[in-house]
Design an enzyme around this catalytic site. Structure first.
Site, PDB file in Angstrom:
ATOM      1  N   ASP A  51      13.411 -23.198 -18.475  1.00 62.46           N
ATOM      2  CA  ASP A  51      13.168 -22.686 -17.122  1.00 62.46           C
ATOM      3  C   ASP A  51      12.254 -21.466 -17.202  1.00 62.46           C
ATOM      4  O   ASP A  51      11.848 -20.918 -16.177  1.00 62.46           O
ATOM      5  CB  ASP A  51      14.468 -22.401 -16.356  1.00 62.46           C
ATOM      6  N   SER A  52      11.871 -21.079 -18.430  1.00 64.68           N
ATOM      7  CA  SER A  52      10.791 -20.095 -18.603  1.00 64.68           C
ATOM      8  C   SER A  52       9.491 -20.641 -18.011  1.00 64.68           C
ATOM      9  O   SER A  52       8.542 -19.887 -17.784  1.00 64.68           O
ATOM     10  CB  SER A  52      10.594 -19.752 -20.087  1.00 64.68           C
ATOM     11  N   ASP A  90      16.087 -27.514 -19.297  1.00 63.85           N
ATOM     12  CA  ASP A  90      16.953 -26.456 -18.766  1.00 63.85           C
ATOM     13  C   ASP A  90      17.433 -26.822 -17.374  1.00 63.85           C
ATOM     14  O   ASP A  90      16.629 -27.230 -16.525  1.00 63.85           O
ATOM     15  CB  ASP A  90      16.158 -25.137 -18.655  1.00 63.85           C
ATOM     16  N   LYS A 120      20.279 -28.083 -20.950  1.00 63.19           N
ATOM     17  CA  LYS A 120      20.770 -26.778 -21.444  1.00 63.19           C
ATOM     18  C   LYS A 120      21.259 -25.957 -20.251  1.00 63.19           C
ATOM     19  O   LYS A 120      20.616 -25.936 -19.202  1.00 63.19           O
ATOM     20  CB  LYS A 120      19.663 -26.032 -22.197  1.00 63.19           C
ATOM     21  N   GLU A 122      23.193 -22.047 -19.199  1.00 67.93           N
ATOM     22  CA  GLU A 122      23.482 -20.680 -19.654  1.00 67.93           C
ATOM     23  C   GLU A 122      24.912 -20.292 -19.275  1.00 67.93           C
ATOM     24  O   GLU A 122      25.304 -20.437 -18.118  1.00 67.93           O
ATOM     25  CB  GLU A 122      22.506 -19.696 -19.001  1.00 67.93           C
ATOM     26  N   GLU A 189      20.428 -15.934 -27.718  1.00 67.92           N
ATOM     27  CA  GLU A 189      19.219 -15.170 -27.413  1.00 67.92           C
ATOM     28  C   GLU A 189      19.490 -13.672 -27.490  1.00 67.92           C
ATOM     29  O   GLU A 189      20.444 -13.151 -26.879  1.00 67.92           O
ATOM     30  CB  GLU A 189      18.711 -15.551 -26.005  1.00 67.92           C
TER      31      GLU A 189
END
Ligand code: KIV
Length: 271
Positions: A51-52, A90, A120, A122, A189
């Site tokens: 999602d970057s 993401d 993925k 978070e 991270e």
């Protein structure tokens, strides 16, 4: 040095075997067909459609605005390019936090409509019910702990996480919960290297680090950062394996001059 690229597609069970055999796992982000093709041909094990992409592709200030539809659009191109690497997409902010049903529905949509191999998410214990339901539904899930950029407003920035004992203890506990829940891998991270090494030893699934030292089972970087295309960003953990911003600007500037002074196209470049 060239890397031997296996013809077979990467799988989650092969990643687990790599951890068991002490073979490091290389992961990079990609957001489009052309660059993902190069990344895949160069022998990457996992391609993350991060999602970057919200920052890198869309120019947003953070990862929060990108949507499920936009992630699916980006991921489709990457999936078409990947002949070897496992493609992970993401789940964007808001697509899995509201409810377990919502999370599973969005994950199923991402898998069906993009063709990726896994998703993925978070977070730790807070999203454990969602992760368990996804795993039960047959969806490969990668966890993400430490600096989780979707929580930037709560963290108040992108600083090092888990420096204090209480947060480090929670992170280790969360990693074990994600492992037991069936995550096929966990990203760590921007946390201290010693903690990342401890987590890596404590869980059975492969741990991929970014700014988490060399004790992890593998590493991930944002492609545009490691290629030196993203000039403004230089955290300590980032190694630039190329400096492509200047050559790109020089080529464009040369093109502009050639168009303006009528040296492009030449006789040879027309029909
Ligand atoms: O979105 C992303 O690029 C990521 C990596 C930094 C792990 O989550």
């Amino acid at each position: 040095m060239s890397v031997h690229v296996q013809n077979t597609r990467m799988t989650t069970s092969r990643l687990r075997m790599m951890k068991q055999n002490g073979e490091k796992i290389a992961m990079l982000t990609s957001y489009d067909f052309t660059l993902a093709s190069l990344v895949d041909e160069a022998g990457i094990d996992i391609i993350l459609v991060g999602d970057s992409g919200s920052n890198i592709v869309c120019g947003n200030q953070n990862t929060l605005p990108i949507t499920v539809d936009e992630m699916i659009f980006l991921t489709r191109g990457v999936v078409r390019a990947a002949k070897h690497g496992l493609v992970v997409c993401d789940m964007p902010f808001g697509s899995y936090q509201v409810s377990t049903e919502d999370a599973v529905r969005n994950a199923v949509r991402i898998l069906k409509e993009s063709g990726c191999d896994g998703v993925k998410l978070e977070g730790g214990e807070e999203i454990l019910p969602q992760i368990k339901r996804m795993v039960q539904a047959g969806i490969p899930v990668m966890g993400h702990l430490g600096l989780t950029p979707q929580s930037v407003n709560q963290f108040g920035g992108y600083g090092l996480r888990a420096k204090e004992k209480a947060e480090a203890d929670k992170l280790l506990r969360d990693a074990k919960l994600l492992d037991e829940a069936g995550c096929f891998s966990i990203v760590l991270e921007k946390i201290p290297a010693a903690l990342a090494a401890q987590v890596t030893k404590a869980v059975s699934c492969p741990v991929i680090g970014i700014g988490a030292g060399n004790g992890c089972d593998g590493q991930v970087l944002v492609l545009h950062d490691m290629l030196g295309l993203n000039q403004g960003f230089q955290p300590k953990f980032l190694r630039r394996f190329a400096q492509l911003a200047e050559p790109v600007k020089a080529a464009v500037s040369e093109y502009v001059s050639a168009v303006k002074d009528c040296t492009f196209p030449s006789e040879d470049e027309q029909y």
